[in-house]
Design a protein around this motif. Structure first.
Motif, PDB file in Angstrom:
ATOM      1  N   LYS A 160       0.760  -1.298  -0.145  1.00 21.84           N
ATOM      2  CA  LYS A 160       0.124  -0.259   0.152  1.00 21.84           C
ATOM      3  C   LYS A 160       0.722   1.248   0.001  1.00 21.84           C
ATOM      4  O   LYS A 160       0.688   2.208  -0.824  1.00 21.84           O
ATOM      5  CB  LYS A 160      -1.130   0.080   1.215  1.00 21.84           C
ATOM      6  N   LEU A 161       2.017   1.295   0.859  1.00 24.86           N
ATOM      7  CA  LEU A 161       2.783   2.457   1.000  1.00 24.86           C
ATOM      8  C   LEU A 161       3.714   2.696  -0.427  1.00 24.86           C
ATOM      9  O   LEU A 161       3.750   3.903  -0.709  1.00 24.86           O
ATOM     10  CB  LEU A 161       3.713   2.280   1.978  1.00 24.86           C
ATOM     11  N   LYS A 162       4.080   1.469  -1.042  1.00 26.24           N
ATOM     12  CA  LYS A 162       4.483   1.705  -2.494  1.00 26.24           C
ATOM     13  C   LYS A 162       3.598   2.355  -3.462  1.00 26.24           C
ATOM     14  O   LYS A 162       3.900   3.007  -4.339  1.00 26.24           O
ATOM     15  CB  LYS A 162       5.186   0.356  -2.895  1.00 26.24           C
ATOM     16  N   HIS A 163       2.265   1.828  -3.155  1.00 23.34           N
ATOM     17  CA  HIS A 163       1.339   2.463  -4.236  1.00 23.34           C
ATOM     18  C   HIS A 163       1.098   4.009  -4.022  1.00 23.34           C
ATOM     19  O   HIS A 163       0.896   4.885  -4.850  1.00 23.34           O
ATOM     20  CB  HIS A 163      -0.139   1.740  -4.078  1.00 23.34           C
ATOM     21  N   LEU A 164       1.044   4.376  -2.844  1.00 25.02           N
ATOM     22  CA  LEU A 164       0.968   5.559  -2.409  1.00 25.02           C
ATOM     23  C   LEU A 164       2.154   6.544  -2.798  1.00 25.02           C
ATOM     24  O   LEU A 164       1.877   7.722  -3.183  1.00 25.02           O
ATOM     25  CB  LEU A 164       0.502   5.852  -1.004  1.00 25.02           C
ATOM     26  N   SER A 165       3.322   5.977  -2.714  1.00 18.38           N
ATOM     27  CA  SER A 165       4.474   6.599  -3.364  1.00 18.38           C
ATOM     28  C   SER A 165       4.341   6.876  -4.722  1.00 18.38           C
ATOM     29  O   SER A 165       4.890   7.902  -5.022  1.00 18.38           O
ATOM     30  CB  SER A 165       5.776   5.542  -3.050  1.00 18.38           C
ATOM     31  N   ILE A 166       3.735   6.084  -5.606  1.00 19.16           N
ATOM     32  CA  ILE A 166       3.824   6.434  -6.963  1.00 19.16           C
ATOM     33  C   ILE A 166       2.692   7.525  -7.071  1.00 19.16           C
ATOM     34  O   ILE A 166       3.114   8.320  -8.078  1.00 19.16           O
ATOM     35  CB  ILE A 166       3.134   5.028  -7.784  1.00 19.16           C
ATOM     36  N   VAL A 167       1.785   7.683  -6.534  1.00 19.57           N
ATOM     37  CA  VAL A 167       0.708   8.763  -6.480  1.00 19.57           C
ATOM     38  C   VAL A 167       1.634  10.165  -6.360  1.00 19.57           C
ATOM     39  O   VAL A 167       1.462  10.996  -7.074  1.00 19.57           O
ATOM     40  CB  VAL A 167      -0.232   8.553  -5.576  1.00 19.57           C
ATOM     41  N   SER A 168       2.383   9.846  -5.159  1.00 21.01           N
ATOM     42  CA  SER A 168       3.239  11.156  -4.663  1.00 21.01           C
ATOM     43  C   SER A 168       4.105  11.675  -5.979  1.00 21.01           C
ATOM     44  O   SER A 168       4.429  12.766  -6.353  1.00 21.01           O
ATOM     45  CB  SER A 168       3.802  11.044  -3.621  1.00 21.01           C
ATOM     46  N   MET A 169       4.799  10.561  -6.301  1.00 21.45           N
ATOM     47  CA  MET A 169       5.764  10.853  -7.584  1.00 21.45           C
ATOM     48  C   MET A 169       5.051  11.243  -8.770  1.00 21.45           C
ATOM     49  O   MET A 169       5.689  12.102  -9.561  1.00 21.45           O
ATOM     50  CB  MET A 169       6.646   9.422  -7.739  1.00 21.45           C
ATOM     51  N   ALA A 170       3.962  10.921  -9.118  1.00 18.31           N
ATOM     52  CA  ALA A 170       3.169  11.400 -10.147  1.00 18.31           C
ATOM     53  C   ALA A 170       2.685  12.827 -10.275  1.00 18.31           C
ATOM     54  O   ALA A 170       2.703  13.446 -11.191  1.00 18.31           O
ATOM     55  CB  ALA A 170       1.887  10.723 -10.629  1.00 18.31           C
ATOM     56  N   THR A 171       2.964  13.459  -8.930  1.00 22.05           N
ATOM     57  CA  THR A 171       2.561  15.077  -8.669  1.00 22.05           C
ATOM     58  C   THR A 171       3.547  15.773  -9.234  1.00 22.05           C
ATOM     59  O   THR A 171       3.341  16.893  -9.555  1.00 22.05           O
ATOM     60  CB  THR A 171       2.253  15.169  -7.225  1.00 22.05           C
ATOM     61  N   ILE A 206      -3.468   0.294 -10.700  1.00 19.36           N
ATOM     62  CA  ILE A 206      -4.549   0.772 -11.827  1.00 19.36           C
ATOM     63  C   ILE A 206      -6.080   0.103 -11.425  1.00 19.36           C
ATOM     64  O   ILE A 206      -7.120   0.521 -11.623  1.00 19.36           O
ATOM     65  CB  ILE A 206      -4.023   0.237 -13.252  1.00 19.36           C
ATOM     66  N   TYR A 207      -5.907  -1.353 -11.058  1.00 19.59           N
ATOM     67  CA  TYR A 207      -7.094  -2.139 -10.726  1.00 19.59           C
ATOM     68  C   TYR A 207      -7.693  -1.630  -9.272  1.00 19.59           C
ATOM     69  O   TYR A 207      -8.904  -1.620  -9.138  1.00 19.59           O
ATOM     70  CB  TYR A 207      -6.720  -3.562 -10.577  1.00 19.59           C
ATOM     71  N   LEU A 208      -6.848  -1.036  -8.868  1.00 20.30           N
ATOM     72  CA  LEU A 208      -7.309  -0.471  -7.386  1.00 20.30           C
ATOM     73  C   LEU A 208      -8.041   0.691  -7.286  1.00 20.30           C
ATOM     74  O   LEU A 208      -8.301   1.258  -6.324  1.00 20.30           O
ATOM     75  CB  LEU A 208      -6.144  -0.767  -6.339  1.00 20.30           C
ATOM     76  N   ASP A 209      -7.900   1.307  -8.627  1.00 18.24           N
ATOM     77  CA  ASP A 209      -8.354   2.807  -9.010  1.00 18.24           C
ATOM     78  C   ASP A 209      -7.564   3.769  -8.374  1.00 18.24           C
ATOM     79  O   ASP A 209      -8.090   4.921  -7.934  1.00 18.24           O
ATOM     80  CB  ASP A 209      -9.992   2.794  -8.304  1.00 18.24           C
ATOM     81  N   ILE A 210      -6.313   3.588  -8.127  1.00 19.83           N
ATOM     82  CA  ILE A 210      -5.406   4.576  -7.547  1.00 19.83           C
ATOM     83  C   ILE A 210      -4.879   5.276  -8.583  1.00 19.83           C
ATOM     84  O   ILE A 210      -4.715   6.658  -8.281  1.00 19.83           O
ATOM     85  CB  ILE A 210      -4.032   3.650  -6.759  1.00 19.83           C
ATOM     86  N   LEU A 211      -4.728   4.698  -9.726  1.00 20.66           N
ATOM     87  CA  LEU A 211      -4.359   5.746 -10.986  1.00 20.66           C
ATOM     88  C   LEU A 211      -4.565   5.147 -12.157  1.00 20.66           C
ATOM     89  O   LEU A 211      -4.905   4.134 -12.067  1.00 20.66           O
ATOM     90  CB  LEU A 211      -2.582   5.841 -10.777  1.00 20.66           C
TER      91      LEU A 211
END
Length: 271
Positions: A95-106, A136-141
């Motif tokens: 989960k933290l790695k998923h959230l890290s990708i979101v932060s990097m995408a900003t 992507i499947y979890l609708d995070i990005l």
């Protein structure tokens, strides 16, 4: 449906349970929320009195730091501060790695594989791509894996919690963005007006040229119709015998020689 629109609803049960929790129970609630599937926003948990009290509790302040990590920070922050945080289980790590990708995408829309693998401490591309596909499947990005270029092209991401004290910085960034956008729009409007004016000028020149050509054609046609025309088989009338024409076409009598007249008279008498 917007990305992450249902994440707040999945946090609701933890908010209800946490209203009466203190100490160890509050710390356990943080552990459960950060491990639970589908829970990716945590900001409202900080509003619970039992959670806020953990920050100053020496026994459980690491649990409070863990909640801050999942709300605002990245996996790289975890690696840099492992001694001050609880050990992550597998679900928390993913989960933290998923959230890290979101932060990097900003920060950038194109995320190269080498950068992602470095920030997320992943050793193989296959492992990285599986992580991104799950996100992507979890609708995070939303995005596209470009295997040829070895990069992730991010189209859209969920929004993470906003860290206290960062509101002004975000507002400043939004104001700068709005100012830049206004300047770009003004430049585009100016260029559009310039192009429109040039097109109007070009059209007028074309119309004037075509009108001039039509006028010339009309004048030539009128001159051609008014000019006298002679057919190739027509000749001017010749003067009759005993008459000549002047240069102006008038006829002129010509006297015959006296000898001719006399000869004719003799012949007549002889007959």
């Amino acid at each position: 449906m917007d990305l992450g629109s249902n994440f707040a609803a999945k946090l609701e049960q933890y908010l209800l349970m946490g209203k009466s929790m203190r100490g160890a129970a509050a710390a356990k609630l943080i552990q459960s929320a950060t491990s639970a599937p589908g829970v990716f926003v945590f900001g409202e948990l900080f509003d619970l009195p039992g959670i806020r009290n953990l920050e100053k509790d020496e026994q459980y302040n690491q649990s409070y730091a863990l909640l801050q990590l999942f709300a605002y920070k990245t996996y790289q922050d975890y690696l840099e501060n492992k001694d001050q945080l609880p050990i992550l289980n597998e679900a928390q790590t993913i989960k933290l790695k998923h959230l890290s990708i979101v932060s990097m995408a900003t920060e950038r829309r194109i995320l190269p594989y080498p950068l992602l693998m470095s920030r997320l401490a992943m050793s193989t591309i296959r492992e990285l791509e599986d992580l991104i596909i799950d996100a992507i499947y979890l609708d995070i990005l939303r995005g596209k894996l470009d295997q040829k270029e070895s990069q992730l092209e991010v189209e859209y991401t969920m929004g993470r919690d906003l860290e206290p004290g960062k509101v002004e910085a975000m507002l400043s960034a939004l104001r700068d963005w709005a100012s830049t956008t206004s300047a770009v729009l003004a430049t585009l409007d100016s260029q559009i007006n310039s192009i429109s004016s040039q097109n109007a000028f070009n059209k007028k020149q074309k119309d004037d040229y075509e009108a001039h050509v039509q006028q010339l054609i009309k004048e030539v046609s009128e001159k051609k119709e008014s000019a006298p025309a002679y057919s190739s088989g027509t000749r001017k009338p010749l003067a009759s015998h005993g008459q000549a024409t002047t240069g102006t076409g008038d006829r002129m009598d010509v006297d015959e020689p006296e000898g001719s007249a006399a000869g004719g008279s003799k012949g007549k008498n002889r007959k």
